[in-house]
Design an enzyme around this catalytic site. Structure first.
Site, PDB file in Angstrom:
ATOM      1  CG  ASP A  89      -2.174   0.791   1.067  1.00 30.31           C
ATOM      2  OD1 ASP A  89      -2.281   1.542   0.075  1.00 30.31           O
ATOM      3  OD2 ASP A  89      -3.073   0.678   1.924  1.00 30.31           O
ATOM      4  CB  ALA A  91       2.148   5.775   3.609  1.00 36.33           C
ATOM      5  N   GLY A 103      -4.974   8.012   4.284  1.00 36.46           N
ATOM      6  CA  GLY A 103      -6.331   8.528   4.201  1.00 36.46           C
ATOM      7  C   GLY A 103      -6.476   9.760   3.348  1.00 36.46           C
ATOM      8  N   GLY A 105      -6.774   9.748   0.347  1.00 43.02           N
ATOM      9  CA  GLY A 105      -7.799   9.374  -0.623  1.00 43.02           C
ATOM     10  C   GLY A 105      -9.095   8.949   0.028  1.00 43.02           C
ATOM     11  CD  GLU A 111      -5.700   3.316   2.203  1.00 42.28           C
ATOM     12  OE1 GLU A 111      -5.319   3.638   1.066  1.00 42.28           O
ATOM     13  OE2 GLU A 111      -5.648   4.103   3.175  1.00 42.28           O
ATOM     14  CE  LYS A 129       3.355  11.343  -0.859  1.00 46.55           C
ATOM     15  NZ  LYS A 129       2.534  10.228  -1.322  1.00 46.55           N
TER      16      LYS A 129
END
Length: 251
Positions: A89, A91, A103, A105, A111, A129
């Site tokens: 995933d 981040a 979050g 999106g 998730e 990030k």
């Protein structure tokens, strides 16, 4: 295909993570959300039809569901496959202890469900990030999914907790608020880095508010994070605190 430096960084991180963590023996794979994840699917497809024909892919959002179906992979769901071999995933921010903010999106509920079900949660992101403390780079606020009936009450409670600028996330392409995949609303709650030095505690405090469905803080859930760098290399951060820098990835 020539990519700009940020997209090339995302691709490098995704490829490295898939190469290291998506094993041929894996049958149940969580596919996350965000701009890096299409490169994850691209690398999984490169493992070949023989490997993928026996696999089930479990999405975290409508976006990842479309990626799975659109690429001819078998779509599974968490009800059928409650234990997942690995989930990859994105981040919005990752700190030095592998705590996450997710979050951006507005799909952090699903998730987190997939992350909790996975034996390994692996994060792929670009260099922007990465930070030492959550809230340093991601300043939009902690995403909080909330039941619509409780939105005003939760907003007031978040402000009392210290997020004086907490606000309902509004849609950009239509009038009104953002509605999550689960039919809830999303609050963005900015907290100073002082509050986020203990993200697990803040996650717990917010989660206890009546009406909160899920919080976009993922404390201590990731096993590793792969960051694509501007020069095309990848930096790897492990849960034990160790780092590997400037890893070359075969594209």
């Amino acid at each position: 295909m020539t990519l700009n430096p940020v997209e090339a960084a995302k691709r490098a991180a995704a490829y490295a993570a898939v190469d290291a963590h998506v094993k041929l023996s894996h049958r149940y794979i969580g596919i996350g959300s965000g701009s890096t994840v299409p490169y994850v699917v691209e690398r999984i497809l490169a493992q070949g039809d023989e490997a993928n024909k026996e696999r089930w892919f479990i999405p975290t959002s409508f976006q990842s569901k479309q990626l799975i179906v659109g690429n001819g992979l078998r779509l599974g769901d968490i009800d059928t496959f409650p234990e997942i071999d690995v989930a990859i995933d994105g981040a919005d921010e990752v700190d030095n202890a592998l705590n996450l903010i997710k979050g951006g999106g507005a799909c952090h509920l699903q998730e987190k469900v997939i992350a909790q079900a996975a034996k390994e949660l692996i994060i792929v992101a670009d260099y922007r990030k990465r930070s030492s403390v959550l809230g340093t780079n991601w300043t939009q606020g902690i995403p909080v999914e909330v039941a619509p009936v409780a939105a005003s009450q939760v907003l007031a409670s978040l402000k009392r907790l210290g997020s004086t600028d907490a606000h309902l996330r509004m849609a950009k392409a239509k009038a009104g608020p953002v509605v999550t995949d689960n039919g809830n609303l999303c609050i963005d709650a900015p907290f100073s880095t002082a509050y986020l030095r203990d993200p697990a505690q803040l996650n717990s405090q917010i989660k206890q508010l009546v009406g909160v469905v899920e919080v976009g803080i993922f404390p201590g859930m990731a096993k590793a994070a792969y960051f694509g760098n501007q020069d095309g290399t990848v930096s790897i951060q492990h849960e034990d605190g160790s780092f590997k820098e400037n890893i070359t990835v075969e594209i």
